[in-house]
Design an enzyme around this catalytic site. Sequence first.
Site, PDB file in Angstrom:
ATOM      1  N   GLU A 271      26.762  -5.807  17.939  1.00 57.16           N
ATOM      2  CA  GLU A 271      26.672  -4.558  17.176  1.00 57.16           C
ATOM      3  C   GLU A 271      27.418  -3.470  17.917  1.00 57.16           C
ATOM      4  O   GLU A 271      27.377  -3.423  19.152  1.00 57.16           O
ATOM      5  CB  GLU A 271      25.197  -4.138  17.049  1.00 57.16           C
ATOM      6  CG  GLU A 271      24.355  -5.170  16.342  1.00 57.16           C
ATOM      7  CD  GLU A 271      22.869  -4.849  16.377  1.00 57.16           C
ATOM      8  OE1 GLU A 271      22.485  -3.772  16.887  1.00 57.16           O
ATOM      9  OE2 GLU A 271      22.097  -5.691  15.906  1.00 57.16           O
ATOM     10  N   GLY A 273      28.569   0.877  17.333  1.00 60.92           N
ATOM     11  CA  GLY A 273      28.871   2.094  16.596  1.00 60.92           C
ATOM     12  C   GLY A 273      29.835   2.921  17.427  1.00 60.92           C
ATOM     13  O   GLY A 273      30.971   3.193  17.057  1.00 60.92           O
ATOM     14  N   ARG A 274      29.377   3.251  18.632  1.00 63.65           N
ATOM     15  CA  ARG A 274      30.103   4.145  19.535  1.00 63.65           C
ATOM     16  C   ARG A 274      31.537   3.669  19.817  1.00 63.65           C
ATOM     17  O   ARG A 274      32.491   4.413  19.701  1.00 63.65           O
ATOM     18  CB  ARG A 274      29.312   4.209  20.853  1.00 63.65           C
ATOM     19  CG  ARG A 274      29.807   5.199  21.855  1.00 63.65           C
ATOM     20  CD  ARG A 274      28.999   5.090  23.132  1.00 63.65           C
ATOM     21  NE  ARG A 274      27.587   5.404  22.972  1.00 63.65           N
ATOM     22  CZ  ARG A 274      27.088   6.631  22.850  1.00 63.65           C
ATOM     23  NH1 ARG A 274      27.888   7.666  22.852  1.00 63.65           N
ATOM     24  NH2 ARG A 274      25.785   6.830  22.716  1.00 63.65           N
ATOM     25  N   ARG A 316      19.415  15.764  27.628  1.00 63.87           N
ATOM     26  CA  ARG A 316      20.661  15.517  28.355  1.00 63.87           C
ATOM     27  C   ARG A 316      21.735  16.354  27.674  1.00 63.87           C
ATOM     28  O   ARG A 316      22.243  15.975  26.640  1.00 63.87           O
ATOM     29  CB  ARG A 316      21.066  14.050  28.291  1.00 63.87           C
ATOM     30  CG  ARG A 316      20.050  13.134  28.916  1.00 63.87           C
ATOM     31  CD  ARG A 316      20.577  11.742  29.035  1.00 63.87           C
ATOM     32  NE  ARG A 316      21.252  11.334  27.799  1.00 63.87           N
ATOM     33  CZ  ARG A 316      22.030  10.269  27.716  1.00 63.87           C
ATOM     34  NH1 ARG A 316      22.262   9.542  28.774  1.00 63.87           N
ATOM     35  NH2 ARG A 316      22.596   9.926  26.578  1.00 63.87           N
ATOM     36  N   CYS A 346      21.540  31.488  17.095  1.00 66.52           N
ATOM     37  CA  CYS A 346      20.755  32.488  17.829  1.00 66.52           C
ATOM     38  C   CYS A 346      19.835  31.814  18.839  1.00 66.52           C
ATOM     39  O   CYS A 346      18.599  31.947  18.746  1.00 66.52           O
ATOM     40  CB  CYS A 346      19.952  33.317  16.845  1.00 66.52           C
ATOM     41  SG  CYS A 346      21.001  34.031  15.586  1.00 66.52           S
ATOM     42  N   TYR A 375      28.093   9.611  16.854  1.00 60.95           N
ATOM     43  CA  TYR A 375      26.970  10.489  17.227  1.00 60.95           C
ATOM     44  C   TYR A 375      27.410  11.956  17.273  1.00 60.95           C
ATOM     45  O   TYR A 375      27.001  12.709  18.147  1.00 60.95           O
ATOM     46  CB  TYR A 375      26.330  10.032  18.546  1.00 60.95           C
ATOM     47  CG  TYR A 375      25.933   8.572  18.482  1.00 60.95           C
ATOM     48  CD1 TYR A 375      24.907   8.166  17.644  1.00 60.95           C
ATOM     49  CD2 TYR A 375      26.628   7.590  19.185  1.00 60.95           C
ATOM     50  CE1 TYR A 375      24.562   6.828  17.526  1.00 60.95           C
ATOM     51  CE2 TYR A 375      26.294   6.248  19.073  1.00 60.95           C
ATOM     52  CZ  TYR A 375      25.258   5.879  18.240  1.00 60.95           C
ATOM     53  OH  TYR A 375      24.914   4.552  18.118  1.00 60.95           O
TER      54      TYR A 375
HETATM   55  C1  LIG Z   1      19.527  -1.589  17.280  1.00 61.75           C
HETATM   56  C2  LIG Z   1      20.780  -0.836  17.541  1.00 61.75           C
HETATM   57  N1  LIG Z   1      21.952  -1.436  17.272  1.00 61.75           N
HETATM   58  C3  LIG Z   1      23.135  -0.810  17.498  1.00 61.75           C
HETATM   59  C4  LIG Z   1      23.174   0.480  18.011  1.00 61.75           C
HETATM   60  C5  LIG Z   1      24.521   1.121  18.217  1.00 61.75           C
HETATM   61  O1  LIG Z   1      24.781   1.360  19.538  1.00 61.75           O
HETATM   62  P1  LIG Z   1      26.218   1.855  20.034  1.00 61.75           P
HETATM   63  O2  LIG Z   1      26.586   3.005  19.156  1.00 61.75           O
HETATM   64  O3  LIG Z   1      26.025   2.227  21.441  1.00 61.75           O
HETATM   65  O4  LIG Z   1      27.181   0.754  19.841  1.00 61.75           O
HETATM   66  C6  LIG Z   1      21.980   1.131  18.322  1.00 61.75           C
HETATM   67  C7  LIG Z   1      21.992   2.478  18.895  1.00 61.75           C
HETATM   68  O5  LIG Z   1      21.013   3.071  19.255  1.00 61.75           O
HETATM   69  C8  LIG Z   1      20.746   0.456  18.071  1.00 61.75           C
HETATM   70  O6  LIG Z   1      19.574   1.044  18.330  1.00 61.75           O
END
Ligand SMILES: Cc1ncc(COP(=O)(O)O)c(C=O)c1O
Length: 428
Positions: A271, A273-274, A316, A346, A375
């Site tokens: 998986e 996203g980032r 953070r 504000c 994000y």
């Molecule tokens: C279950 C799960 N899968 C995938 C991701 C995506 O992670 P990343 O954006 O670091 O690849 C997350 C992010 O929190 C997650 O909780």
Amino acid sequence: MSAPVSLPELERAATWLEVYGSPLYIYDLGEVERRARALTALLPEGSRLLFSLKANPLPAIAEHLCRLGCDAEVSSTGELAVALSAGFPPERVLYTGPGKSAEEVRTALAAGVTGFSAESWSDLERLDRAARSARLRARVLLRVNPSAPPVARLAMSGVSSQFGFDEAELLEGRARLEALEGIELKGLHIYQGTQLADVPALLSAMQVALQVGERLSDALGVAFQVMDLGGGFPWPFATPGVGPDLSPLREALAQLAAGRERTAAATLWFESGRWLCGAAGTLWATVMDVKRSKGKQYVILDTGIHHLGGMSGLGRVPLMGIGVARGGAEVPSGALEEVNVVGPLCTPLDCFARNLRLPPLRAGDRVFVPNVGAYGLTASLTGFLSRPPPLELAHRNGELTSVHRLRWGHEAHARPAAARSILSEEAP
Ligand SMILES: Cc1ncc(COP(=O)(O)O)c(C=O)c1O
């Protein structure tokens, strides 16, 4: 610190800021594509790569990654709707997350999604009930929190956590699992955290996950068809630069995959996203004011933590790396000044960077924050102070392909009749 940016990018952004206004998120779909191809090439033959929509649910990005052959990982009915309208077939969607409601499970099943990650016994039993009443079987991955210590800075496993079954709990779970007739156990889901530091950390996470697979396959008497090893592929957030070189992963992951025994036949899922979309996004904004207070210089922008960096609420505060531009060119660096870069909200928490050394700025100059394709907007405090979200532009090689604005504001909700009658009975 000033972020580097190419001349065509500067000129393009200057034009689009004129046309579409400021602030503006700009995403480069070509970059998303390069990353999807690069990451896929690192994974063992036959693996599947899931795009985690939580990183960026912009339709243009989801559609692009769907066309490129990714599957989708979603954690809400909102993400599910984006994934389905982006073209992901329901059978290529994995529904994840702790705290799923019966309603959202029913919605997903009705949409044709049967792939779920289950995070606890009650989650699993809820899935079982919903699947049976829909006369279906849910194809389930059990999310496991391994017994091994954590490898992620923002650890989601290996420590006490709301995510997944503790591994030890499942070792004894065979009979309880077998009693659930609405569940088809497909495999395991072991996502251990975001932003793993480097290749050794990624490999150690994957190895831990595969070891869990061997143990649980034995204990549960199941030959898993899927081992979802998660990810955590790292990329800088809101600062210039690139992540670690992941190319050594290819060989090492292939070796790990080849060393499997009981899970040797399982398809490996990953998986991200980032890593897939972080580099593709840049937030552009405009300097509204430059002022001094008690010896410090403040650069006030038309963007802030309602558009970026809302995750700083987690304690953070990300230090943004900001680039500066004036009329389609970079501001000459000359003598740098130390400034605090802040937003228009504000609250003193609306701060992008403190004591940043930037060229002298004036109202009307443009600034940009790179590496915010993941994000960014949807992980921010979008409702705070009721300023509209910025437009989000996607392009390929400079050709604009879509313009979106995240929906925002209150909409009236009719009070249900039952609640109305209770309220009127209670009225004096
Ligand atoms: C279950 C799960 N899968 C995938 C991701 C995506 O992670 P990343 O954006 O670091 O690849 C997350 C992010 O929190 C997650 O909780």
